[in-house]
Design a protein around this motif. Structure first.
Motif, PDB file in Angstrom:
ATOM      1  N   LEU A   1       0.840  -1.216   0.000  1.00  0.00           N
ATOM      2  CA  LEU A   1       0.000   0.000   0.000  1.00  0.00           C
ATOM      3  C   LEU A   1       0.871   1.261   0.000  1.00  0.00           C
ATOM      4  O   LEU A   1       0.652   2.173  -0.807  1.00  0.00           O
ATOM      5  CB  LEU A   1      -0.935   0.005   1.214  1.00  0.00           C
ATOM      6  CG  LEU A   1      -1.790   1.272   1.376  1.00  0.00           C
ATOM      7  CD1 LEU A   1      -2.700   1.491   0.167  1.00  0.00           C
ATOM      8  CD2 LEU A   1      -2.625   1.230   2.643  1.00  0.00           C
ATOM      9  N   VAL A   2       1.864   1.290   0.880  1.00  0.00           N
ATOM     10  CA  VAL A   2       2.750   2.474   0.931  1.00  0.00           C
ATOM     11  C   VAL A   2       3.513   2.591  -0.394  1.00  0.00           C
ATOM     12  O   VAL A   2       3.696   3.697  -0.911  1.00  0.00           O
ATOM     13  CB  VAL A   2       3.717   2.394   2.136  1.00  0.00           C
ATOM     14  CG1 VAL A   2       4.641   3.605   2.167  1.00  0.00           C
ATOM     15  CG2 VAL A   2       2.940   2.305   3.447  1.00  0.00           C
ATOM     16  N   GLY A   3       3.917   1.452  -0.943  1.00  0.00           N
ATOM     17  CA  GLY A   3       4.646   1.440  -2.220  1.00  0.00           C
ATOM     18  C   GLY A   3       3.832   2.055  -3.347  1.00  0.00           C
ATOM     19  O   GLY A   3       4.335   2.897  -4.084  1.00  0.00           O
ATOM     20  N   VAL A   4       2.566   1.668  -3.477  1.00  0.00           N
ATOM     21  CA  VAL A   4       1.760   2.213  -4.586  1.00  0.00           C
ATOM     22  C   VAL A   4       1.316   3.654  -4.323  1.00  0.00           C
ATOM     23  O   VAL A   4       1.038   4.390  -5.259  1.00  0.00           O
ATOM     24  CB  VAL A   4       0.512   1.352  -4.942  1.00  0.00           C
ATOM     25  CG1 VAL A   4       0.913  -0.009  -5.432  1.00  0.00           C
ATOM     26  CG2 VAL A   4      -0.456   1.243  -3.801  1.00  0.00           C
ATOM     27  N   LEU A   5       1.289   4.037  -3.042  1.00  0.00           N
ATOM     28  CA  LEU A   5       0.916   5.424  -2.734  1.00  0.00           C
ATOM     29  C   LEU A   5       2.068   6.392  -2.972  1.00  0.00           C
ATOM     30  O   LEU A   5       1.881   7.480  -3.491  1.00  0.00           O
ATOM     31  CB  LEU A   5       0.483   5.542  -1.266  1.00  0.00           C
ATOM     32  CG  LEU A   5      -0.983   5.213  -0.941  1.00  0.00           C
ATOM     33  CD1 LEU A   5      -1.194   5.216   0.561  1.00  0.00           C
ATOM     34  CD2 LEU A   5      -1.922   6.199  -1.604  1.00  0.00           C
ATOM     35  N   PHE A   6       3.275   5.972  -2.576  1.00  0.00           N
ATOM     36  CA  PHE A   6       4.395   6.931  -2.576  1.00  0.00           C
ATOM     37  C   PHE A   6       5.592   6.501  -3.427  1.00  0.00           C
ATOM     38  O   PHE A   6       6.571   7.243  -3.513  1.00  0.00           O
ATOM     39  CB  PHE A   6       4.866   7.177  -1.139  1.00  0.00           C
ATOM     40  CG  PHE A   6       3.777   7.716  -0.245  1.00  0.00           C
ATOM     41  CD1 PHE A   6       3.334   9.024  -0.378  1.00  0.00           C
ATOM     42  CD2 PHE A   6       3.175   6.916   0.715  1.00  0.00           C
ATOM     43  CE1 PHE A   6       2.316   9.521   0.427  1.00  0.00           C
ATOM     44  CE2 PHE A   6       2.159   7.407   1.531  1.00  0.00           C
ATOM     45  CZ  PHE A   6       1.731   8.713   1.381  1.00  0.00           C
ATOM     46  N   ASP A   7       5.578   5.319  -4.020  1.00  0.00           N
ATOM     47  CA  ASP A   7       6.699   4.827  -4.843  1.00  0.00           C
ATOM     48  C   ASP A   7       8.013   4.832  -4.076  1.00  0.00           C
ATOM     49  O   ASP A   7       9.071   5.034  -4.686  1.00  0.00           O
ATOM     50  CB  ASP A   7       6.907   5.689  -6.107  1.00  0.00           C
ATOM     51  CG  ASP A   7       5.719   5.647  -7.049  1.00  0.00           C
ATOM     52  OD1 ASP A   7       4.799   4.873  -6.782  1.00  0.00           O
ATOM     53  OD2 ASP A   7       5.747   6.380  -8.049  1.00  0.00           O
ATOM     54  N   SER A   8       7.956   4.662  -2.774  1.00  0.00           N
ATOM     55  CA  SER A   8       9.187   4.813  -1.995  1.00  0.00           C
ATOM     56  C   SER A   8       9.469   3.569  -1.160  1.00  0.00           C
ATOM     57  O   SER A   8       8.661   3.184  -0.303  1.00  0.00           O
ATOM     58  CB  SER A   8       9.066   6.038  -1.084  1.00  0.00           C
ATOM     59  OG  SER A   8      10.074   6.023  -0.106  1.00  0.00           O
ATOM     60  N   THR A   9      10.631   2.972  -1.413  1.00  0.00           N
ATOM     61  CA  THR A   9      11.046   1.792  -0.648  1.00  0.00           C
ATOM     62  C   THR A   9      11.322   2.183   0.803  1.00  0.00           C
ATOM     63  O   THR A   9      10.891   1.493   1.729  1.00  0.00           O
ATOM     64  CB  THR A   9      12.331   1.199  -1.263  1.00  0.00           C
ATOM     65  OG1 THR A   9      12.067   0.907  -2.640  1.00  0.00           O
ATOM     66  CG2 THR A   9      12.766  -0.055  -0.554  1.00  0.00           C
ATOM     67  N   ALA A  10      12.023   3.314   0.981  1.00  0.00           N
ATOM     68  CA  ALA A  10      12.412   3.736   2.330  1.00  0.00           C
ATOM     69  C   ALA A  10      11.173   3.993   3.192  1.00  0.00           C
ATOM     70  O   ALA A  10      11.094   3.552   4.344  1.00  0.00           O
ATOM     71  CB  ALA A  10      13.262   4.997   2.249  1.00  0.00           C
ATOM     72  N   LEU A  11      10.190   4.671   2.605  1.00  0.00           N
ATOM     73  CA  LEU A  11       8.974   4.980   3.354  1.00  0.00           C
ATOM     74  C   LEU A  11       8.193   3.700   3.674  1.00  0.00           C
ATOM     75  O   LEU A  11       7.622   3.568   4.767  1.00  0.00           O
ATOM     76  CB  LEU A  11       8.100   5.943   2.543  1.00  0.00           C
ATOM     77  CG  LEU A  11       7.098   6.767   3.331  1.00  0.00           C
ATOM     78  CD1 LEU A  11       7.793   7.637   4.361  1.00  0.00           C
ATOM     79  CD2 LEU A  11       6.269   7.640   2.393  1.00  0.00           C
ATOM     80  N   SER A  12       8.203   2.760   2.742  1.00  0.00           N
ATOM     81  CA  SER A  12       7.527   1.463   2.974  1.00  0.00           C
ATOM     82  C   SER A  12       8.109   0.782   4.199  1.00  0.00           C
ATOM     83  O   SER A  12       7.375   0.281   5.057  1.00  0.00           O
ATOM     84  CB  SER A  12       7.709   0.536   1.767  1.00  0.00           C
ATOM     85  OG  SER A  12       7.042   1.023   0.657  1.00  0.00           O
ATOM     86  N   ILE A  13       9.441   0.783   4.281  1.00  0.00           N
ATOM     87  CA  ILE A  13      10.114   0.117   5.400  1.00  0.00           C
ATOM     88  C   ILE A  13       9.799   0.869   6.699  1.00  0.00           C
ATOM     89  O   ILE A  13       9.414   0.255   7.701  1.00  0.00           O
ATOM     90  CB  ILE A  13      11.642   0.063   5.165  1.00  0.00           C
ATOM     91  CG1 ILE A  13      11.951  -0.862   3.983  1.00  0.00           C
ATOM     92  CG2 ILE A  13      12.370  -0.417   6.423  1.00  0.00           C
ATOM     93  CD1 ILE A  13      13.387  -0.828   3.516  1.00  0.00           C
TER      94      ILE A  13
END
Lengths: 276, 322
Positions: free
Chosen positions: A177-189
Motif C-alpha cells: 500500500l505504501v509502495g503504490v501510494l508513494f513509490d518509496s522503498t524507504a517509506l515502505s520500510i
C-alpha cells in the motif's frame, strides 16, 4: 484469471528477488542457521534425558528433560524467525513493489491485457512465495536436523511456517500500500516497521488498562489494539502451540487478516486508479 | 460485426493535478480522432504537446479525466481491448536481469501466449530484429539501439493487429532505422494498423500515410500526408545575379539560399517564377535550374505550430481512412 500471466508475474518476482540477491540473502541466512544446528549445537540423549549439550565445543552436563529442551530450542528458533526473520524479510522485499512502478516499466505492464489488480496481486503473491520458500527451508531443515540428532519429532514446530508467513503477508500488505501510494522503498520500510513496533506496544493492553487513568485513553488504546495487526499475540499463539501444545484463540489471527485485507484492498484500489 | 476503426477517441482529455497545490496541466484537451484499420498513422507535435499522454490514454496507462477511447470498438478500460495491441513505450526500462529471450517470454506470457507458441515465436522475432545471436545475453549488456529492436520484437510477439510505437527510432542508427522501416512495411502489407508517435518528421513522412499534428493537447491539423505536403512551389537556381536584382527577387521569393555564387529562389506561384526568369534573362544572368517543388512535412509542421497551432479552426472530429 489468466494462469499463464499469473505464473509469469510470480516467476518475474522470483527472478527479480534472485537478481537483487534478496532470495539468496535470505537463503544464506537460513542455511547459516541450519548449519549452526547441524555442526555447532550438539545434544546427546541418554535414556530420554540429555546427557550433555555443547555449543561451540563448550559442554554443559546435566540431565534435562529432552522433550522440554528440544521444544525450547524449537520455540527459540520460531521466535527468532517470527520476529527478526520478518523484519529482515520486510527490509529485503520492500523494494519489489516500487521497482515495478518505475517509469518505463509500468506503462508496458499495464498495456498488457490484464487487469491492474491482477498485476499487483501477482507481485504480492510472488513476494510472499519468496519468503515462504525460505521459511519452509529453514523450519523443515531445523526440524529434520534436531529430530535426527535427538530422535524427538515435534510437528508443532512446523506451525512456525504458516504463522510466520501469515504475519509477513500482513506486513507485506502495508508495504504494498505504501509502495503504490508513494513509490518509496524507504517509506515502505519505515511505516511497516513503525506499525510493527506500535502493534507490539499495543499488545501490553492488560497492563495499560490498569495504568491509564482516563476512560477515553483506555478506549483509544483498545481501539488501536483491535484495528492494528496483532503481531505479538500471533507470535505468542505460535510459541504456546510449540512449547505447551496449547492454543490461545483465533481473534488475533482473524483481526490481523482483516487488517491485511483492508490494506491490500486499498492498495489494489489506488493502483487501479493511478495514471502512469 | 468488426469495428471500422482501429482507434477511435471522442473528446478525450487528461488534466494532471498536483497532489498538494491546486495547479492543473491540461496535457490532452478534447482530442477526437479516428484511425481506420490498416492505416499507418503518425502522431506529431512539439515536446510537451501531449502526444505520449495521448498514447498512454489509448493503452489505459493513464486514466482520462474526460471522453472515451476505443480500440477496435472496445473501451480501452477493458483488458481485452488491449489484447490485439503491441506497444513499444518511449524511454522504456526493461528489467536488466532478463536475457533477450527471457524478456520476450515474460511479456508474451502476459499477453496470454501459450508456452509452446512463445517457444516457437521467440527465435523468429529475434531473427526478425537481427538479434538472433543475442537472445541468451542479459539485456543489461545491450546497446540503446539493440534494446529498441528488442522492444519492437516484444511488441510483435503476439502478432498484434494494432501496433503503437512511441518514438520507435529513438537511439537507433540510420541502418537500424531503415531495418525498422522495412519490418513495419512488411506489417503494413499484412494489414496491421501502425500508430507511430514521433518527433522525427522525415521518418513519419517516409512511412506514414496519415498524420495528426498535436499542439497544446489538441489536434491542430490532420490528414493524408500526400495532401498535406502537396502545396505547390517553384525553385529557381541562378548564377551571376546582380545585387540590385537579387534584392528585388528576394522580396518576391518565399525563401532564398545562396552558396558559391549560386542562388536558390523559392517562389510560391508560377507567375512569380516566370517574372523572375524574365528579369534574370534581361540582366543576362545564368539560369542553372528550374523545378517544381512540394512542401515537406516539416514545412507543414512549422507552419501549423508557428500559426499557434491553428487550433481554433481545427475540426472537432478528425477522420482518417486507410
Amino acid at each position: 484469471m489468466n494462469r499463464t500471466a499469473s505464473m509469469a508475474l510470480i516467476r518475474d518476482t522470483f527472478r527479480e528477488a534472485i537478481a537483487r540477491k534478496i532470495f539468496w540473502g535470505l537463503f544464506g541466512l537460513s542455511t547459516l542457521m541450519i548449519v549452526f544446528f547441524l555442526f555447532v549445537m550438539k545434544i546427546d540423549i541418554v535414556a530420554g534425558a540429555t546427557a550433555s549439550i555443547s555449543l561451540f565445543g563448550f559442554r554443559q552436563h546435566g540431565a534435562v528433560d529432552a522433550q522440554r529442551l528440544v521444544r525450547g530450542v524449537f520455540g527459540g528458533v520460531a521466535a527468532f524467525l517470527y520476529s527478526w526473520g520478518n523484519v529482515i524479510a520486510v527490509f529485503a522485499s520492500a523494494g519489489l513493489t516500487p521497482s515495478v512502478l518505475e517509469p518505463g516499466r509500468i506503462e508496458l505492464l499495464v498495456s498488457k491485457p490484464l487487469s491492474r489488480w491482477h498485476i499487483l496481486l501477482g507481485r504480492y503473491v510472488g513476494n510472499l512465495l519468496v519468503v515462504l520458500c525460505n521459511t519452509v527451508y529453514l523450519v523443515i531443515g531445523v526440524w529434520l536436523i534436531l529430530g535426527w540428532k535427538t530422535g524427538i519429532w515435534s510437528p508443532a514446530f512446523l506451525l512456525a511456517i504458516p504463522t510466520t508467513t501469515f504475519i509477513f503477508a500482513v506486513l507485506l500488505a502495508v508495504v504494498v500500500l505504501v509502495g503504490v501510494l508513494f513509490d518509496s522503498t524507504a517509506l515502505s520500510i519505515m511505516i511497516t516497521i513503525g506499525l510493527l513496533i506500535i502493534s507490539l506496544i499495543l499488545a501490553a493492553k492488560d497492563t495499560m488498562m490498569k495504568l491509564l487513568s482516563s476512560e477515553w485513553s483506555r478506549r483509544l488504546w483498545l481501539t488501536l489494539y483491535y484495528i492494528l495487526p496483532k503481531v505479538y499475540d500471533v507470535g505468542r499463539i505460535t510459541l504456546n502451540a510449540i512449547m505447551d501444545h496449547t492454543f490461545g484463540g483465533w481473534m488475533p489471527i482473524w483481526s490481523s487478516a482483516l487488517f491485511a485485507a483492508v490494506m491490500l484492498g486499498s492498495a489494489l484500489y489506488v493502483f487501479s486508479r493511478r495514471s502512469f | 460485426m468488426p469495428a471500422d476503426y482501429a482507434i477511435e477517441t471522442s473528446d478525450l482529455s487528461k488534466t494532471y493535478r498536483s497532489r498538494w497545490r491546486r495547479r492543473e496541466v491540461r496535457a490532452v484537451d478534447g482530442i477526437s480522432l479516428r484511425v481506420a484499420r490498416g492505416a499507418t498513422f503518425g502522431l506529431l507535435g512539439p515536446n510537451g504537446a501531449g502526444k505520449t499522454t495521448f498514447v498512454k490514454l489509448l493503452l489505459s496507462a493513464v486514466i482520462p479525466t474526460g471522453g472515451t477511447a476505443r480500440v477496435f470498438g472496445r473501451d480501452v478500460h477493458q483488458p481485452e481491448a488491449r489484447r490485439p495491441v503491441g506497444y513499444l513505450p518511449e524511454n522504456h526500462r526493461f528489467p536488466t536481469y532478463f536475457t533477450g529471450t527471457g524478456m520476450l517470454d515474460f511479456y508474451a506470457a502476459l499477453s496470454g501466449m501459450s508456452a509452446a507458441d512463445r517457444k516457437r515465436r521467440i527465435p523468429e522475432m529475434l531473427e526478425l530484429v537481427g538479434l538472433e545471436r543475442w537472445g541468451a545475453m542479459r539485456i543489461g549488456k545491450y546497446s540503446k539501439g539493440m534494446l529498441q529492436r528488442l522492444g519492437l520484437a516484444q511488441a510483435l510477439m503476439h502478432s498484434p493487429t494494432l501496433l503503437i510505437l512511441d518514438e520507435p527510432s529513438d537511439g537507433v542508427d540510420p541502418m537500424g532505422r531503415r531495418h525498422i522501416r522495412e519490418i513495419l512495411g512488411g506489417l503494413e502489407e499484412k494489414g496491421v494498423t501502425i500508430f507511430i508517435n514521433s518527433h522525427l518528421l522525415a521518418e513519419v513522412e517516409l512511412f506514414c500515410s496519415e498524420v495528426a499534428i498535436v499542439h497544446k493537447g489538441r489536434v491542430a491539423l490532420s490528414g493524408r500526408v500526400k495532401e498535406l505536403i502537396a502545396g505547390k512551389g517553384y525553385k529557381l537556381t541562378a548564377a551571376q545575379v546582380p545585387e540590385a536584382l537579387e534584392t528585388a527577387l528576394r522580396e518576391r521569393a518565399v525563401a532564398v539560399a545562396a552558396r558559391d555564387g549560386v542562388i536558390d529562389f523559392q517562389f510560391a506561384t508560377r507567375e512569380h517564377a516566370n517574372e523572375a526568369i524574365d528579369l534574370l534573362r534581361r540582366e543576362n544572368c545564368l539560369i542553372e535550374a528550374l523545378s517544381q517543388t512540394s512542401s515537406t512535412l516539416e514545412d507543414v509542421f512549422v507552419r501549423t505550430i508557428g500559426n499557434g497551432g491553428g487550433v481554433a479552426g481545427a475540426p472537432k472530429a478528425v477522420e482518417v481512412t486507410a
